[in-house]
Scaffold this motif. Structure first.
Motif, PDB file in Angstrom:
ATOM      1  N   PHE A  12       0.833  -1.210   0.000  1.00 54.64           N
ATOM      2  CA  PHE A  12       0.000   0.000   0.000  1.00 54.64           C
ATOM      3  C   PHE A  12       0.868   1.262   0.000  1.00 54.64           C
ATOM      4  N   SER A  15       3.907   1.404  -2.798  1.00 52.12           N
ATOM      5  CA  SER A  15       3.542   1.726  -4.182  1.00 52.12           C
ATOM      6  C   SER A  15       3.293   3.223  -4.358  1.00 52.12           C
ATOM      7  N   HIS A  16       2.722   3.868  -3.352  1.00 50.48           N
ATOM      8  CA  HIS A  16       2.529   5.323  -3.422  1.00 50.48           C
ATOM      9  C   HIS A  16       3.881   6.049  -3.410  1.00 50.48           C
ATOM     10  N   ASP A  38       0.754  -6.550  -3.487  1.00 49.64           N
ATOM     11  CA  ASP A  38      -0.167  -6.890  -4.568  1.00 49.64           C
ATOM     12  C   ASP A  38       0.395  -6.332  -5.868  1.00 49.64           C
ATOM     13  N   ASN A  41      -0.812  -3.126  -7.514  1.00 51.24           N
ATOM     14  CA  ASN A  41      -0.450  -1.805  -7.026  1.00 51.24           C
ATOM     15  C   ASN A  41       0.638  -1.125  -7.863  1.00 51.24           C
ATOM     16  N   ARG A 180      -5.538   1.586  -2.387  1.00 50.77           N
ATOM     17  CA  ARG A 180      -4.607   0.461  -2.493  1.00 50.77           C
ATOM     18  C   ARG A 180      -4.436  -0.316  -1.200  1.00 50.77           C
TER      19      ARG A 180
END
Length: 328
Positions: A12, A15-16, A38, A41, A180
């Motif tokens: 989560f 990925s950002h 995941d 993402n 996400r």
């Protein structure tokens, strides 16, 4: 072009961070072994020439030939539903994984930022929590595998900083949310939203008087970005100080999702902290940072993300195959 390695890149928050550093003109090397991450993402980044990906477990030796200027270590299970199933792997990623990345930072002369957590404060006896509070952690409780992994991670990072002169940064992350997140990962926001979207009653553990402080992901990423380029080696709290009880938060979710479920209560898990609120005075002074996104605004964006997930995501339960990791 500077190159940054981001571990936990398919997660989560990881990925950002990949998105942010690509936007800032970096070449990003993402690393993940997909235990809890995941692939979806980061699928939007695969064709980006400023992104490359290595599928790898950071607890194993890390060898990268090219020059690396910065490292963000965000590889770790972060949800109780995960770290209670893979406790040994959780301890290893905080210890062996961090050791490997510190060694890589030393070899590459790179600056390393590690993702610590508000969980180092345990069930706090000081409120709100300041960086100079040492915490109240049960070392042998079920949550200890995560809490102590992060506490050790901070210790070995400071040891490398003092002994080897490695440039290090430590961010203590408080509850963060946004698009996400895994819908069924057991944390309070995806748990509540998943139940609301499925028409189920919302489950509160304990009497709901315990508090949390929720920070939207864009604000968290901004704080991490500023900390990386600061000159401060000691831990810094990054989170939103606006505190709310879980009982009141459940009512907000019901209103936001326009559903009619009631709230049900179950026993509080062992060592679940009763209060969680960051003191961000240091971040304000050092980084000129504070959160900008209101909970109302952030929750609307997060709900839109969950609402638009495929139906199979909404109704499936988490049954990840951890078998190959449990014995290692």
């Amino acid at each position: 072009m500077n190159t940054i390695l981001i571990t936990g890149a398919a997660g989560f928050l990881g990925s950002h961070l990949c998105d942010r550093f690509i936007k800032e003109g970096f070449h990003v090397i993402g690393m993940d072994n997909y235990i809890t991450g995941d692939q979806r993402n980061i699928e939007h980044l695969i064709e980006n020439t400023n992104f490359s990906f290595i599928e790898h477990d950071v607890t194993k030796h890390i060898s990268i030939d090219q020059k690396i200027h910065y490292i963000l270590h965000f590889a770790s299970p972060a949800s109780p539903i995960d770290y209670l199933k893979i406790p040994i792997q959780t301890l290893k990623v905080g210890s062996l994984g961090t050791h490997n990345l510190l060694g890589l930072a030393k070899a590459k002369k790179a600056r390393l930022l590690i993702a610590s957590t508000s969980e180092v404060y345990g069930d706090p006896l000081v409120h709100p929590q300041t960086e100079d509070y040492y915490g109240n952690v049960n070392t042998i409780g079920p949550r200890g595998v995560y809490d102590e992994a992060k506490r050790f991670q901070e210790s070995i990072t400071m040891a490398y900083h003092r002994f080897h002169g490695i440039e290090t940064r430590i961010v203590r992350i408080f509850n963060t949310y946004g698009p996400r997140m895994r819908l069924n990962d057991g944390r309070v926001i995806p748990a509540f939203m998943g139940q609301a979207l499925r028409g189920e009653d919302l489950t509160i553990f304990g009497d709901g008087s315990q508090t949390r402080s929720f920070c939207y992901v864009d604000d968290q990423v901004e704080g991490i970005y500023k900390l990386l380029f600061s000159d401060y080696a000691y831990p810094v709290n990054i989170g939103n100080p606006h505190e709310i009880s879980i009982r009141d938060f459940a009512e907000e979710i019901i209103k936001l999702t326009n559903t009619t479920q009631k709230v049900i209560y179950k026993d509080l898990p062992v060592d679940d902290p009763m209060q969680r609120q960051p003191d961000i005075s240091l971040a304000r002074k050092l980084l000129n940072w504070e959160p900008k996104v209101t909970r109302e605004e952030g929750m609307k964006k997060t709900f839109e993300f969950f609402k638009n997930l495929p139906e199979e995501d909404l109704f499936k339960r988490e049954h990840r195959d951890f078998s190959k990791h449990i014995k290692t």
